[in-house]
Motif scaffolding. Structure first.
Motif, PDB file in Angstrom:
ATOM      1  N   VAL A  78       0.815  -1.212   0.000  1.00 15.44           N
ATOM      2  CA  VAL A  78       0.000   0.000   0.000  1.00 15.44           C
ATOM      3  C   VAL A  78       0.853   1.268   0.000  1.00 15.44           C
ATOM      4  CG1 VAL A  78      -0.243   0.048   2.515  1.00 15.44           C
ATOM      5  CG2 VAL A  78      -1.965   1.161   1.097  1.00 15.44           C
ATOM      6  N   VAL A  79       0.387   2.246  -0.754  1.00 20.96           N
ATOM      7  CA  VAL A  79       0.936   3.596  -0.759  1.00 20.96           C
ATOM      8  C   VAL A  79      -0.239   4.519  -0.479  1.00 20.96           C
ATOM      9  CG1 VAL A  79       2.010   5.403  -2.143  1.00 20.96           C
ATOM     10  CG2 VAL A  79       2.723   3.022  -2.446  1.00 20.96           C
ATOM     11  N   VAL A  80      -0.127   5.323   0.558  1.00 20.77           N
ATOM     12  CA  VAL A  80      -1.191   6.270   0.891  1.00 20.77           C
ATOM     13  C   VAL A  80      -0.916   7.572   0.144  1.00 20.77           C
ATOM     14  CG1 VAL A  80      -2.381   7.504   2.734  1.00 20.77           C
ATOM     15  CG2 VAL A  80      -1.516   5.191   3.153  1.00 20.77           C
ATOM     16  N   LEU A  81      -1.793   7.915  -0.763  1.00 19.64           N
ATOM     17  CA  LEU A  81      -1.634   9.127  -1.565  1.00 19.64           C
ATOM     18  C   LEU A  81      -2.088  10.374  -0.822  1.00 19.64           C
ATOM     19  CD1 LEU A  81      -3.064   7.750  -4.934  1.00 19.64           C
ATOM     20  CD2 LEU A  81      -0.646   7.940  -4.261  1.00 19.64           C
ATOM     21  N   ASP A  82      -3.046  10.202   0.081  1.00 17.72           N
ATOM     22  CA  ASP A  82      -3.600  11.323   0.842  1.00 17.72           C
ATOM     23  C   ASP A  82      -3.838  10.845   2.272  1.00 17.72           C
ATOM     24  OD1 ASP A  82      -4.870  13.538   1.849  1.00 17.72           O
ATOM     25  OD2 ASP A  82      -6.542  13.497   0.426  1.00 17.72           O
ATOM     26  N   ALA A  83      -2.871  11.083   3.160  1.00 16.09           N
ATOM     27  CA  ALA A  83      -2.945  10.586   4.540  1.00 16.09           C
ATOM     28  C   ALA A  83      -4.013  11.282   5.374  1.00 16.09           C
ATOM     29  CB  ALA A  83      -1.584  10.732   5.219  1.00 16.09           C
ATOM     30  N   GLU A  84      -4.427  12.468   4.947  1.00 11.40           N
ATOM     31  CA  GLU A  84      -5.461  13.203   5.679  1.00 11.40           C
ATOM     32  C   GLU A  84      -6.549  13.651   4.700  1.00 11.40           C
ATOM     33  OE1 GLU A  84      -4.043  16.069   8.555  1.00 11.40           O
ATOM     34  OE2 GLU A  84      -2.167  14.964   8.784  1.00 11.40           O
ATOM     35  N   PRO A  85      -7.341  12.688   4.219  1.00  7.59           N
ATOM     36  CA  PRO A  85      -8.370  13.025   3.222  1.00  7.59           C
ATOM     37  C   PRO A  85      -9.518  13.817   3.828  1.00  7.59           C
ATOM     38  CG  PRO A  85      -8.610  10.761   3.906  1.00  7.59           C
ATOM     39  CD  PRO A  85      -7.367  11.274   4.567  1.00  7.59           C
ATOM     40  N   SER A  86     -10.302  14.414   2.959  1.00  6.11           N
ATOM     41  CA  SER A  86     -11.448  15.208   3.406  1.00  6.11           C
ATOM     42  C   SER A  86     -12.516  14.309   4.024  1.00  6.11           C
ATOM     43  CB  SER A  86     -12.033  15.993   2.238  1.00  6.11           C
ATOM     44  OG  SER A  86     -12.494  15.104   1.247  1.00  6.11           O
ATOM     45  N   ALA A  87     -13.346  14.912   4.829  1.00  8.84           N
ATOM     46  CA  ALA A  87     -14.382  14.184   5.567  1.00  8.84           C
ATOM     47  C   ALA A  87     -15.387  13.502   4.637  1.00  8.84           C
ATOM     48  CB  ALA A  87     -15.098  15.136   6.512  1.00  8.84           C
ATOM     49  N   ASP A  88     -15.562  14.006   3.436  1.00  8.61           N
ATOM     50  CA  ASP A  88     -16.551  13.411   2.540  1.00  8.61           C
ATOM     51  C   ASP A  88     -16.187  11.999   2.082  1.00  8.61           C
ATOM     52  OD1 ASP A  88     -14.537  14.752   0.998  1.00  8.61           O
ATOM     53  OD2 ASP A  88     -15.803  14.578  -0.767  1.00  8.61           O
ATOM     54  N   VAL A  89     -14.914  11.610   2.176  1.00 13.90           N
ATOM     55  CA  VAL A  89     -14.515  10.250   1.805  1.00 13.90           C
ATOM     56  C   VAL A  89     -14.313   9.349   3.026  1.00 13.90           C
ATOM     57  CG1 VAL A  89     -13.515  10.900  -0.414  1.00 13.90           C
ATOM     58  CG2 VAL A  89     -12.068  10.822   1.617  1.00 13.90           C
ATOM     59  N   ALA A  90     -14.613   9.862   4.203  1.00 14.04           N
ATOM     60  CA  ALA A  90     -14.422   9.087   5.439  1.00 14.04           C
ATOM     61  C   ALA A  90     -15.128   7.731   5.403  1.00 14.04           C
ATOM     62  CB  ALA A  90     -14.861   9.898   6.655  1.00 14.04           C
ATOM     63  N   PRO A  91     -16.371   7.633   4.938  1.00 14.45           N
ATOM     64  CA  PRO A  91     -17.008   6.311   4.892  1.00 14.45           C
ATOM     65  C   PRO A  91     -16.247   5.314   4.008  1.00 14.45           C
ATOM     66  CG  PRO A  91     -18.667   8.025   4.692  1.00 14.45           C
ATOM     67  CD  PRO A  91     -17.322   8.690   4.580  1.00 14.45           C
ATOM     68  N   ALA A  92     -15.747   5.788   2.880  1.00 14.15           N
ATOM     69  CA  ALA A  92     -14.996   4.911   1.974  1.00 14.15           C
ATOM     70  C   ALA A  92     -13.644   4.529   2.579  1.00 14.15           C
ATOM     71  CB  ALA A  92     -14.806   5.576   0.614  1.00 14.15           C
TER      72      ALA A  92
END
Length: 64
Positions: free
Chosen positions: A33-47
């Motif tokens: 795994v490579v994390v492209l966005d370690a602190e994504p926006s809240a709208d993708v939290a469920p995913a």
């Protein structure tokens, strides 16, 4: 939300990438795994939470 990835534990199944490709990718070297966005926006939290649940090795976790 902050995503943590344990690349030593990752088995390269790719469930995270299939679930959320804008946040996760896989290394070309070993498929881990490579994390492209370690602190994504809240709208993708469920995913993100779904990707963590689907990870067969338990390599992913989330800190609130």
């Amino acid at each position: 939300m902050k995503i943590k990835a344990d690349t030593g534990r990752c088995i390269g199944a790719g469930m995270c990438v299939l679930t959320l490709p804008q946040v996760f990718d896989q290394s070309e070297d070993d498929g881990t795994v490579v994390v492209l966005d370690a602190e994504p926006s809240a709208d993708v939290a469920p995913a993100v939470n779904r990707a963590v649940q689907l990870c067969p090795s338990g390599a992913l976790s989330v800190e609130e």
